[in-house]
Structure formats: C-alpha cells, structure tokens
Scaffold this motif. Sequence first.
Motif, PDB file in Angstrom:
ATOM      1  N   VAL A  51       1.524   6.442  -0.616  1.00 52.46           N
ATOM      2  CA  VAL A  51       0.379   5.572  -0.376  1.00 52.46           C
ATOM      3  C   VAL A  51       0.147   4.809  -1.671  1.00 52.46           C
ATOM      4  N   GLN A  72       1.657   3.769   3.337  1.00 53.87           N
ATOM      5  CA  GLN A  72       0.547   2.837   3.544  1.00 53.87           C
ATOM      6  C   GLN A  72       0.335   2.017   2.280  1.00 53.87           C
ATOM      7  N   GLN A  74      -2.786   0.119   0.355  1.00 50.72           N
ATOM      8  CA  GLN A  74      -4.240   0.012   0.313  1.00 50.72           C
ATOM      9  C   GLN A  74      -4.645  -1.001  -0.749  1.00 50.72           C
ATOM     10  N   LEU A  96       6.222   0.294   6.798  1.00 48.77           N
ATOM     11  CA  LEU A  96       5.016   1.093   6.583  1.00 48.77           C
ATOM     12  C   LEU A  96       4.867   2.092   7.722  1.00 48.77           C
ATOM     13  N   LYS A  98       1.869   3.848   8.102  1.00 45.91           N
ATOM     14  CA  LYS A  98       0.466   3.846   8.519  1.00 45.91           C
ATOM     15  C   LYS A  98      -0.211   2.494   8.286  1.00 45.91           C
ATOM     16  N   GLY A  99       0.548   1.451   8.051  1.00 47.47           N
ATOM     17  CA  GLY A  99      -0.004   0.118   7.973  1.00 47.47           C
ATOM     18  C   GLY A  99      -0.755  -0.174   6.689  1.00 47.47           C
ATOM     19  N   GLU A 122       1.212   0.886  14.060  1.00 48.51           N
ATOM     20  CA  GLU A 122       0.745   0.533  12.724  1.00 48.51           C
ATOM     21  C   GLU A 122      -0.704   0.049  12.785  1.00 48.51           C
TER      22      GLU A 122
END
Length: 812
Positions: A51, A72, A74, A96, A98-99, A122
């Motif tokens: 992440v 992901q 963020q 990705l 989890k987008g 996603e």
Amino acid sequence: MRWLRLLLFAITAPCMAAATFLWTGGAGDGAYTNPANWSAGVVPPNDGSAVVIFGNAGAGVVRVSGLLNLAQIQFANTTSSAYTFSAGTSAAVVTLQKGFLSQDGSRATFTSDVFFNLTGSEAFEIGAGSLEIDGSIVGIGSLTKSGSGNLKLLGLNLWTGGVTHASGTITLGSFANLGIGTLRLAGGELALPAHDNVVVPNAVVIQANTRISGVQDQFAVFAGPVTLASSVTLTASGSSAIFITNAVQETGGARQLTVSGLAPVILSGPSSYTGGTVIDNGALIFASASSVPTTGSIKASTLGYVGIGYTNDVQSGVLSRIDNTNFLGIIGFDTSPIQGGTNVFDKTIDLTGLTNYASIGSRTSAVISGEVKVNQAQDYRFGGGGGSIYLESNLTARGANLQVVSPFGQPLTLVLRGNNTFSGSTNVLYSVLVLDRAGTIASSTPLNLTGPGYIGATENAGFTPNQFLGRLTKIASADAIAGFDSASMSAPRTISDPIDLSVGGRRTDPYYLGTSSRVTLTGTITPTVGDALYLTAVKGGRLVVQSKLGNNIPGVVVGQSNSFDPQGGTVELASANSYTGQTQVRGGTLLVSNSGALSTGIVSVADRASLSLADGVTLSNGLSLSSGARLSGTGTFSSPGGLTIDHGAIISPGGLYSVGTLQFGSGLTLGPGGILELDVRFNSSGFYGDRVVVSNGALNIAGAASGKFTVSLYSLGSDGALGYLTGFDPTKAYSWEFATAGNIVGFNSNLFTVDTSNFLSSTGSGSFFVSQNGNSLMINFTPVPEPSTLILYGIGLVAIAAFEFRRRRNRP
C-alpha cells in the motif's frame, strides 16, 4: 510473446499480506525506484502487497516505469501539493489489487504513458479532490467509483468488467472512456465533454438518481440499452441535447422515469418501462412512436416540457396519455435537430380533455397545419421551449383569447399564418409573436405586450410600419419590443417608410424597436416623446439601421440587460449620425459600420454586451466598460487617453470564433482582471489567430499578482467552430505573436495567466505562457515529450487483456 507472458505473470501474481510504504521524495529526483524517496529507504515490492501513500512531502512529478503490482495507491496530499505520475521516456503498467483511496482535497494525474490493468473488483474511492487517468485501462476487472471527488477518465479504455458509479463525479474526455462493460449509474454525476460530440456505447443500468452534465455545444448519445433498476430521476444539465437511441426498459418491477434539468433528453428507441413518466423542471422529447411507453401516465410540473418529435398517432400516442390532474407543463411539437426539413403536424390536436396544461411550445421547430381544438371559451395557450412554431391552421371563435406566454429565458416564436377568428385579445409575455399573413389577427382584436416580449409583422401582413404600431393596444413595459420582420430569413427585408414610435405623439413611454429576423431600416425614425431611441434584435436577428439619426434623438440604447431572450441579436448602425447624448449598449451586440455612427457622446457597454467595429471603422468616442463588457471586431478604438481593459472587461479581436485583428489607436493598458479572448487556428506553418495591434501610443502592462490579466485561448477546427486543431503536436514547442505595439511598458510574464479551458486539443503535460519579444507579445507552448514506445505498450496491454479474458472464459 515472451515479453507478454512475463507481463501477464507479473500482473496476475497472487496478492501477499499488505504492507505500507510512505513516499517522501527525499532524493528530489522524483524517481519511484530510488530508495531514498521512501520513508524506510525501501522501494515497494511488485508482488501486490504494497500500500503506497503519497502525502504533501515530495509532491510534484513522480517518474514510474516498467511493471508495478501494488495492493493500493493512497493520496493524503492537498490541492496545493498535487502529483503527476509519468513514465518519462518509457511506459509503465500498474496493477492494483484494491484500487485507489484519496482523502478530501487531494489531486493527482497519471499521464498517457501510464497504463492500468484491472484484474478484480477495483474500488476507486476519491475524496473531495480529483484523480485523472490519461492512459488506457484494460483487463477483465471492474471499477467502482465512490467518494465525493472527481475521477477523470481520458484514455482509450478497454476493460471489460464494467463500472459502477456510486457517488461524486466521473468526467469523460471523449469516446470509449468507460471500457466495454456495463455502466451502472448508482448516484453521482457523469460529466461529458463540453464541446465534442460523444457516444457512450455501453449498456447502462440506472440504479439511483443520476446527473449528466457538461453537454454544451454538441450532442451526447447513449447508444446501448438503458435499464431502470429502480424508479429514478435523470437530471440533464447543459445547453445541448442527450439522445438515448436504444431501448429503455426496466427490471425488478414497474419503474418510473423522472427527467429534470436544462438539457433535453431525447428518446428514440423502444420504451417498455411501465411506472410512468414525470418531467420535473426538465425536458423530455419522444422522437418516435415506439419511444412512448404503452403503460403509465405522463406528468409534468409547471416548467416541465414533453416534446413530440414524430407526426403519426400523436393524439393516441401522447396526448391521450397525459395525466390532466398532474400535468401543468408544456406540450411540445418538435423536429429532430439531426433530420432534414421541419415536421408538419397536420392532424387535429385535441386539447379539450386537458385543462391544466401550460401551453403548446417547441424546443426546435414545427409546422402545425391541423386544427388546435380547445374547450369552448378556453384560451389558446402557446409558449415555452425557446423554438419556433409556424401555425398555419385557424384559431376559431371556439377559443377566447390567444395567450403567448413563455417561461422567462425560453421564448417561443409563434408565427401566425392562419385566418384566425377568435374574438378575444392577444397577449404576449416573454415570447415572440410574428404576424405573417394579412388578416391573421382581426382588426378588432387587441394586441397587448403585457410585459417584456415581442410582437412583429412581416411584409405579408400588409401593414405599413406606422399602421402596425398603431395596432398595438397595450405596451406595458419599457422592455417590450415592437418589431418588423422578413417573411424569409434568406431574403432580408428593407423598410424605407418612416417609423414613428410615438404614433403621432400619443406615446410618451419608451419601448424598443427591433426584429427577430433580418431587416434594414432606411426611413426616418422618431422615438417616443422625449425619449432616447431604443433598438434591439432577438432570437439571433439582425437589425441594420441605415437611417440617419439626427439631433431630435437624445441618445441611443441598444439591447436589454437580463433579456427574456438569452440568444439576443445584433443591431448595426451604418450611417454618420448626429444624435445628442450617450450611447448605451445594454445587451446583445452593437456593430458599428460607420466611423461617425455613434455621434460624439460617451459610449457605455454593460455586462454581457458587445461593441464591435467593422473593418476600416475608427471609433473616437470615450468608452465606459463594465465588468463583462466586450470589445470586438476588426476596426480601431481610439478613445481619448487610450483604453484600459481590467476588472472583467474583455477584448475579442474579430469576435468569438472569428479570427481577426483589432487595433487601438490611442494606447492600450492591460490591467488586473482584464481578459483577452484569442481564437487560434493551426496549419503546416504553426499557430495563427487573433491579433491586437496598438498602432499609436504604448501597450502598458499593469497587472498585479493578485489580479492577473487573462489570455483565454479558443481552439478552432477546420470548420472555424470551436474544436480540435488538426496537426497540433503536443510534443513540439510553438510560439506565435498575438500583440504588437511601438512601445511595450511594464511587461512581466508573471502578470499573465493563460486559460486553456476552451483549447480543446490535448496538450499532454505541456503548458502555455506569455513572453515579450521586442515590440511583440508572444504565446508560447512548452511540451513534455511523450515516449516513443507508448503505442507498442498499448498494443501489448490490449493483447494481454484479450488473452486473459479468453483464458478465464474458457475455464470449465
């Protein structure tokens, strides 16, 4: 193929336990692969477990390349600390698990050399900021957009799993931005390109209330089937039309379709939803008989518009389906804007069962030759939609009065061509009424302008100008307009008779003289007693005044502020005049085609009004410019002491969408808040377009850091309309002159800002700025080169998506 297999292996590798990595940009080189740019000194692994978080630290350009397989991305940055991700001289492929997740206020852009591959479900959760993806998105996964922010999808996208739009905004750049799966509208706003025709080919499922916005000058077409999964409201904003050309159906029970918003929604495919249709302050046009659902009633609010764009079975298809108790809106008769000719409605229009409808109107145009039948002693009511109805049938004595009343800003033009025998009065408000036949209004019928509105007559009506003015019974507003029109827009009418607005001295309250078509006046004009002469044009009309306006006229007023007609028109003063007092341009456009046309007084130009000079004209009057006032044309402004363009005032050489050179003969100051509108075109030699020439005096730059001078660029296509520049290459540098003077004083590039919101061609990551070159001001474009391998990577990604889709589909 080995390269493709390796890439396929990388983006389908199993996901590991998630670990967090924080970008700091500590190395200052923007390299994603440099460990010194990460908080722990470790580059995130490409195994789907990382992440990665981007905050304010290290914001700017991040260079990525190769294959990235992450859990992901963020964003915890703010708007002032935006990110741009670019592959530089190569390309990047991002997978990705989890987008995206971004906090409120964050802003990030992935340039066209960064591709995304979707392999699962996603989630793109975008807070109150923006995420822009210019590159292609492929794969067999799906995308769900949530959060109040804006997801901008601008690439050629081919992912197959569909998109669910739950909240916030998804902005499209062109065709095929939404992949090739189903579009599920579960809330939020879908923003379409403002100045480009766009086709959305996806199947659409509407699950919750949705807004479609952005449609301004072109059309938007939803070509796939539309399914109502619940009773929903579709809000369409903009100034153009939204077409739904495939079936509109329902699932899960009876569903109601409610339409609202300024842009009309046009149904042309078969409709089978059964829960009824409601138009709530919006417009819905049924373009074919099959587009009217056979079950469910039609209801409308007072500003609701139901249009009929076909001519057979109108009575049984639409009118009989209207819920009289709950229909308070406008019944429209229309012609599709993409068909040739005008629809002719030659069957009886029986409105006797409808007592609550507001009026008959049109968004486009239509000819009505069939009888319009109302209840005994009921008024004939027309108005609304902003289009035109040519009424060739007779309004009989069965009806009482003729009411031509439109909602403000949606003026209907009603052209009367029948032998009408109703005995009541004719009342006009916020509308345009044109008499186009002798005897179309009985001599005993009062003609009343009950407020702002227009009543005019063509040569076919058989009146002299003063006879017609004498027929106007009531003029209840200073913004009322008495007009003269041409029976044919292709054949302008010339009127040489005298025009006495005072009607022999009997009228002392001012009103406007105008046209809704194309008319030239050459005879003597007398204003109302003691008043200035008020002139205007509506609905795109052009009034040319070749009459000499003498000293019996204490000033001239052109156009109306906050007019009932947002389209407006042009008034041209073509003679050397000697009227006393000032010239006020309150609205529309005043075209000056004679250097002495505005006499000697001060000329004031109001917000949203334009003063334009024809080629060869020099205007020496003093000028007073309000914020939003526009100076345009190809002549020369030579006001005493020069001109200052600041605080929202605009100069537009040639006029919008017309390349030209505007000259200033007594000096020009570009001040804080001023605006220069530049139309630009492109050919093999590069850019060319509007120019400002200060032929005498200095060009002074007096902007301020807190109020810069704005140069607004408008890209014109090969047809001269706002569009894309053929041949423009955003990887090349360009420079061209837009202003010249004998002396330029106070130049500082930081005092200018360049607005590219109407420059439609892609600029990639490049930018425009203003510079000085001797006695010239230049617009410069600086590119960011695109990688030469971009197309090859794109082809590879498409092959991967197709291969993976077939592999999974063929599993037992």
